[in-house]
Design a protein around this motif. Structure first.
Motif, PDB file in Angstrom:
ATOM      1  N   SER A   1       0.825  -1.211   0.000  1.00  0.00           N
ATOM      2  CA  SER A   1       0.000   0.000   0.000  1.00  0.00           C
ATOM      3  C   SER A   1       0.860   1.264   0.000  1.00  0.00           C
ATOM      4  N   LEU A   2       2.037   1.205   0.644  1.00  0.00           N
ATOM      5  CA  LEU A   2       2.962   2.345   0.583  1.00  0.00           C
ATOM      6  C   LEU A   2       3.399   2.594  -0.855  1.00  0.00           C
ATOM      7  N   ALA A   3       3.718   1.515  -1.557  1.00  0.00           N
ATOM      8  CA  ALA A   3       4.154   1.629  -2.954  1.00  0.00           C
ATOM      9  C   ALA A   3       3.040   2.249  -3.799  1.00  0.00           C
ATOM     10  N   ALA A   4       1.819   1.858  -3.524  1.00  0.00           N
ATOM     11  CA  ALA A   4       0.677   2.406  -4.273  1.00  0.00           C
ATOM     12  C   ALA A   4       0.553   3.915  -4.021  1.00  0.00           C
ATOM     13  N   GLU A   5       0.752   4.337  -2.768  1.00  0.00           N
ATOM     14  CA  GLU A   5       0.690   5.779  -2.435  1.00  0.00           C
ATOM     15  C   GLU A   5       1.782   6.548  -3.170  1.00  0.00           C
ATOM     16  N   ILE A   6       2.988   6.009  -3.162  1.00  0.00           N
ATOM     17  CA  ILE A   6       4.135   6.673  -3.804  1.00  0.00           C
ATOM     18  C   ILE A   6       3.899   6.765  -5.305  1.00  0.00           C
ATOM     19  N   GLU A   7       3.440   5.674  -5.856  1.00  0.00           N
ATOM     20  CA  GLU A   7       3.160   5.596  -7.300  1.00  0.00           C
ATOM     21  C   GLU A   7       2.146   6.684  -7.700  1.00  0.00           C
ATOM     22  N   ARG A   8       1.133   6.837  -6.870  1.00  0.00           N
ATOM     23  CA  ARG A   8       0.083   7.827  -7.136  1.00  0.00           C
ATOM     24  C   ARG A   8       0.650   9.249  -7.026  1.00  0.00           C
ATOM     25  N   ASP A   9       1.399   9.511  -5.952  1.00  0.00           N
ATOM     26  CA  ASP A   9       1.896  10.866  -5.695  1.00  0.00           C
ATOM     27  C   ASP A   9       2.945  11.319  -6.716  1.00  0.00           C
ATOM     28  N   PHE A  10       3.727  10.388  -7.228  1.00  0.00           N
ATOM     29  CA  PHE A  10       4.810  10.767  -8.147  1.00  0.00           C
ATOM     30  C   PHE A  10       4.487  10.456  -9.607  1.00  0.00           C
TER      31      PHE A  10
ATOM     32  N   LYS B   1      11.042  13.897  -0.539  1.00  0.00           N
ATOM     33  CA  LYS B   1      10.028  13.263   0.310  1.00  0.00           C
ATOM     34  C   LYS B   1      10.725  12.153   1.075  1.00  0.00           C
ATOM     35  N   THR B   2      10.163  11.811   2.225  1.00  0.00           N
ATOM     36  CA  THR B   2      10.814  10.786   3.055  1.00  0.00           C
ATOM     37  C   THR B   2       9.867   9.623   3.310  1.00  0.00           C
ATOM     38  N   CYS B   3      10.444   8.436   3.342  1.00  0.00           N
ATOM     39  CA  CYS B   3       9.661   7.228   3.558  1.00  0.00           C
ATOM     40  C   CYS B   3      10.385   6.346   4.568  1.00  0.00           C
ATOM     41  N   VAL B   4       9.700   5.991   5.640  1.00  0.00           N
ATOM     42  CA  VAL B   4      10.307   5.081   6.633  1.00  0.00           C
ATOM     43  C   VAL B   4       9.381   3.905   6.883  1.00  0.00           C
ATOM     44  N   LEU B   5       9.982   2.760   7.119  1.00  0.00           N
ATOM     45  CA  LEU B   5       9.159   1.591   7.435  1.00  0.00           C
ATOM     46  C   LEU B   5       8.514   1.761   8.805  1.00  0.00           C
TER      47      LEU B   5
ATOM     48  N   VAL C   1       4.899   6.578   6.131  1.00  0.00           N
ATOM     49  CA  VAL C   1       5.272   5.775   7.296  1.00  0.00           C
ATOM     50  C   VAL C   1       4.571   4.419   7.198  1.00  0.00           C
ATOM     51  N   GLY C   2       5.356   3.350   7.295  1.00  0.00           N
ATOM     52  CA  GLY C   2       4.770   2.015   7.267  1.00  0.00           C
ATOM     53  C   GLY C   2       3.953   1.748   8.518  1.00  0.00           C
ATOM     54  N   PHE C   3       4.617   1.778   9.656  1.00  0.00           N
ATOM     55  CA  PHE C   3       3.963   1.493  10.942  1.00  0.00           C
ATOM     56  C   PHE C   3       4.504   2.408  12.033  1.00  0.00           C
ATOM     57  N   GLU C   4       3.611   2.933  12.844  1.00  0.00           N
ATOM     58  CA  GLU C   4       4.029   3.606  14.076  1.00  0.00           C
ATOM     59  C   GLU C   4       4.176   2.537  15.137  1.00  0.00           C
ATOM     60  N   ILE C   5       5.287   2.596  15.870  1.00  0.00           N
ATOM     61  CA  ILE C   5       5.488   1.581  16.916  1.00  0.00           C
ATOM     62  C   ILE C   5       5.822   2.261  18.251  1.00  0.00           C
ATOM     63  N   PRO C   6       5.606   1.556  19.359  1.00  0.00           N
ATOM     64  CA  PRO C   6       5.970   2.125  20.659  1.00  0.00           C
ATOM     65  C   PRO C   6       7.481   2.096  20.872  1.00  0.00           C
ATOM     66  N   ASP C   7       7.929   2.643  21.997  1.00  0.00           N
ATOM     67  CA  ASP C   7       9.349   2.749  22.296  1.00  0.00           C
ATOM     68  C   ASP C   7       9.924   1.395  22.717  1.00  0.00           C
ATOM     69  N   LEU C   8      10.238   0.585  21.709  1.00  0.00           N
ATOM     70  CA  LEU C   8      10.803  -0.742  21.933  1.00  0.00           C
ATOM     71  C   LEU C   8      11.951  -0.904  20.947  1.00  0.00           C
ATOM     72  N   PHE C   9      12.984  -1.652  21.320  1.00  0.00           N
ATOM     73  CA  PHE C   9      14.068  -1.888  20.360  1.00  0.00           C
ATOM     74  C   PHE C   9      13.710  -3.108  19.521  1.00  0.00           C
ATOM     75  N   VAL C  10      13.558  -2.871  18.231  1.00  0.00           N
ATOM     76  CA  VAL C  10      13.097  -3.936  17.341  1.00  0.00           C
ATOM     77  C   VAL C  10      14.185  -4.391  16.367  1.00  0.00           C
ATOM     78  N   VAL C  11      14.066  -5.622  15.935  1.00  0.00           N
ATOM     79  CA  VAL C  11      14.997  -6.194  14.954  1.00  0.00           C
ATOM     80  C   VAL C  11      14.204  -6.961  13.902  1.00  0.00           C
TER      81      VAL C  11
END
Ligand code: 5GP
Ligand code: MG
Length: 208
Positions: free
Chosen positions: A41-50, A142-146, A162-172
């Motif tokens: 869905s992020l790719a679809a948004e980018i495709e549309r905007d650009f 423009k900026t894109c983050v997972l 933005v792909g996902f908003e996450i809480p303050d956790l260290f993720v891998v």
């Protein structure tokens, strides 16, 4: 924005972590299927905007490798790709000074840029890279983050995609590492405290 399905994912029980990773990952935060759907869905948004423009994608190494590969194969608009090497986490979970390990090679003057990073945390990386790219006089950036951890923000910077908003956790996983490990996990998971309490020191030297 948090979708209800993403929020449900945050509750994924520990038992969902594949046996192989149970000692190192305390729980799965975002499943492989969730990543797949959201990147589409992020790719679809980018495709549309650009639409109708040629894009220069500048991706930050090393954390974006999996996300970027999935994202760009969904894009059909004309694009060129380049990388910048930036390192802020050197073997631990606390940020250190920013180091540029690879410079941009493409000429981006007058171009439409999409800057891709794995995770927006304090915002120091994005703010610093944006300032550096700005000096090269692109037409637009423009900026894109997972992932986005808004609660940790120090710099006044927000991502356009933005792909996902996450809480303050260290993720891998899905490109994100701890001491260069775990980038290959197909999901995003919370790093088990065992891993860093047992000493980043020994892990870093073991990785050398
Ligand atoms: P910032 O400069 O916004 O504080 O941090 C951005 C960089 O820090 C990211 O590109 C990523 O390399 C690293 N980072 C921040 N939070 C995490 C995290 O939860 N897990 C991992 N593996 N890296 C993180
Ligand atoms: Mg990074």
């Amino acid at each position: 924005m948090f979708l209800r399905s993403q929020r449900r994912d945050l509750m994924t029980p520990r038992s969902n972590v594949p046996m192989r990773w149970r000692d190192e990952v305390s729980r799965i935060l975002i499943t492989k299927a969730e990543l797949h759907r959201r990147v589409n869905s992020l790719a679809a948004e980018i495709e549309r905007d650009f639409a109708g423009r040629e894009l220069v994608i500048v991706s930050l190494l090393n954390g974006t490798v999996l996300f970027l590969a999935d994202l760009i194969r969904r894009l059909t608009l004309p694009l060129r790709l380049d990388f910048m090497g930036v390192s802020s986490y050197r073997g631990g979970t606390e940020a250190r000074e920013l180091i540029f390990t690879k410079e941009l090679r493409l000429d981006v003057r007058g171009r439409d840029l999409l800057l891709v990073d794995d995770i927006l945390d304090t915002g120091k990386t994005l703010a610093c890279v944006l300032a550096k790219l700005g000096r090269l006089k692109p037409k637009e950036i423009k900026t894109c983050v997972l992932l986005d951890k808004p609660s940790r923000r120090v710099e006044k910077v927000a991502a356009d995609y933005v792909g996902f908003e996450i809480p303050d956790l260290f993720v891998v996983g899905y490109g994100l590492d701890f001491a260069e490990r775990y980038r290959n996990l197909p999901f995003v998971g919370v790093l088990h405290p065992n891993v860093y309490l047992n000493g980043a020191e020994s892990m870093t030297s073991a990785a050398k």
